[in-house]
Design an enzyme around this catalytic site. Structure first.
Site, PDB file in Angstrom:
ATOM      1  N   SER A 311       0.795  -1.217   0.000  1.00  0.00           N
ATOM      2  CA  SER A 311       0.000   0.000   0.000  1.00  0.00           C
ATOM      3  C   SER A 311       0.831   1.271   0.000  1.00  0.00           C
ATOM      4  O   SER A 311       1.355   1.657  -1.027  1.00  0.00           O
ATOM      5  CB  SER A 311      -0.987  -0.036   1.158  1.00  0.00           C
ATOM      6  N   ASP A 322       8.276   5.238 -11.479  1.00  0.00           N
ATOM      7  CA  ASP A 322       7.594   5.725 -12.675  1.00  0.00           C
ATOM      8  C   ASP A 322       8.071   7.110 -13.091  1.00  0.00           C
ATOM      9  O   ASP A 322       7.928   7.499 -14.254  1.00  0.00           O
ATOM     10  CB  ASP A 322       6.084   5.750 -12.454  1.00  0.00           C
ATOM     11  N   LYS A 336      -1.661  -4.105  -2.765  1.00  0.00           N
ATOM     12  CA  LYS A 336      -2.885  -3.545  -2.189  1.00  0.00           C
ATOM     13  C   LYS A 336      -3.071  -2.141  -2.733  1.00  0.00           C
ATOM     14  O   LYS A 336      -2.335  -1.233  -2.393  1.00  0.00           O
ATOM     15  CB  LYS A 336      -2.843  -3.507  -0.672  1.00  0.00           C
TER      16      LYS A 336
END
Length: 422
Positions: A311, A322, A336
């Protein structure tokens, strides 16, 4: 993995009684449930009265991430059994919170809670310890990673949910908890441990002679931003500015607050998207971008992840990867990718914890149920859990820091650093 006494960190949504208030994003993303919750027992709602049942139905119908089309599902006043059956249609992270669980949320978000100090996971119905909190009653008593919990107060816990195990521990109150474990699948051991208030250290650090630093983030709470920024600033001062590289260790990090993950990511990003969330009501749709200012001035970053990185930890890892700011090393993360919101019921002593959105990485991907694959795969056994020099040596051996910035000036602290050091 789940801290046995932690409850999840979430958004706070006023119930319909409080619609005059602004939406308060207090706690943010639910990130502590790294255990797969298939088959986890939902809480009993038998004691709830009609008003609470109606509030629960209203909030599920209005805010739940998926439209369950409940408008005509209940022709008359719903029964407790019908609402319990409705919870079975929800995802495993949505549940009713009693007063004790609600209080635990706020305590753990502030970096403390009362308990034994163990983090666990469930495999094939068996509960295993994956971490003991430093200086906790569990660590001091001698519980170890990979111990299998077999009984709490002489009650066997095989095939019990983590919630049931946590409840057994809490029921001991001020008395000692009798904990039975099986070690190395053979030895049976018994411990008598008293629950105590535990202050969680969210950050630990180590600076090598090479100028490469290791920053271990154990969880994300309301103090993590300040802890990370202060720690990095201190290591840069000790190193003589700047660091040659930074290794962020998110292994076995079960998550924490959404805001904590966003703020930490922002420390290392000059621009770009950090994370976005999407749900059925307007406030569930959020888009978080980085602000100018990288406290490392571009020094390379490697992020360690494993199957227990969940998470908020996954949000940070994905944001840095990214945006081409870091290389991910290790194993595929837990996966998650949903957001839970906290909705008070009645007088506010109880609440509904409800999945209201899913989050998406800067690349627009949902990792829910899939996790994040590392750029460089390394088996967990190849990286030491405690020897910082070994970790740094292994990461440097991957040539991830081969393009070090060799002409960096000893710049002044950025505005972000100055703010958090005051």
């Amino acid at each position: 993995m789940l801290n046995i006494n932690h409850i999840d960190k979430i958004h706070f949504i006023p119930s319909k009684r409080f619609f005059g208030l602004h939406l308060i994003l207090l706690l943010a993303l639910l990130c502590l449930l790294m255990q797969s919750f298939n088959g986890v027992a939902k809480p009993s709602l038998k004691s709830l009265h009609h008003q609470q049942l109606n509030e629960i139905l209203f909030n599920i119908n209005t805010y739940y991430v998926d439209d369950l089309q409940l408008q005509n599902s209940f022709e008359s006043q719903p029964t407790n059994q019908q609402v319990e059956a409705l919870f079975e249609r929800l995802d495993p992270y949505s549940k009713y919170l009693d007063e004790t669980e609600l209080d635990a949320i706020f305590s753990s978000t502030n970096g403390r809670y009362t308990g034994l100090g163990i983090e666990v996971k469930v495999t094939d119905g068996r509960v295993y310890i994956v971490n003991t909190i430093k200086n906790s009653p569990a660590e001091q008593a001698g519980l170890q990673v990979n111990d299998e919990l077999t009984a709490i107060n002489q009650q066997p816990i095989v095939n019990k949910s983590i919630e049931e195990v946590a409840r057994l521990i809490r029921e001991s109150g001020q008395a000692a908890v009798d904990v039975s474990v099986k070690r190395e699948q053979v030895t049976e051991l018994n411990f008598s441990i008293k629950r105590q208030q535990i202050n969680l250290e969210s950050v630990q650090s180590y600076l090598a002679d090479t100028g490469v630093a290791l920053l271990s983030i154990n969880a994300f709470n309301n103090h993590t931003l300040h802890d990370v920024a202060r720690t990095v600033a201190k290591m840069q001062i000790n190193n003589g500015f700047p660091l040659s590289g930074l290794i962020i260790d998110l292994r076995d990090n079960p998550g924490g607050t959404l805001q904590g993950a966003i703020e930490v990511a922002d420390l290392f990003l000059d621009s770009g998207t950090i994370v976005s969330t999407k749900g059925r009501f307007n406030e569930a749709n959020q888009y978080y971008k980085a602000h100018s200012g990288d406290i490392l001035s571009g020094a390379p970053i490697a992020v360690l992840i494993n199957e227990n990185s969940a998470s908020a930890a996954e949000i940070l890892a994905a944001a840095l990867r990214d945006n081409q700011r870091a290389t991910l090393v290790g194993e595929t993360s837990f996966g998650k990718g949903s957001v839970q919101s906290l909705i008070p019921l009645g007088n506010g002593n109880t609440a509904l914890k409800l999945t209201t959105a899913r989050y998406y990485t800067p690349a627009g991907q949902s990792i829910d149920g899939k996790g994040i694959a590392p750029d460089v795969s390394i088996n967990q056994t190849m990286l030491s859990e405690i020897d910082q020099d070994v970790i740094i040596k292994n990461i440097q051996g991957l040539s991830l820091f081969s393009s070090l910035l060799d002409k960096q000036d000893k710049k002044q602290l950025t505005a972000k650093q100055l703010i958090i050091m005051q």
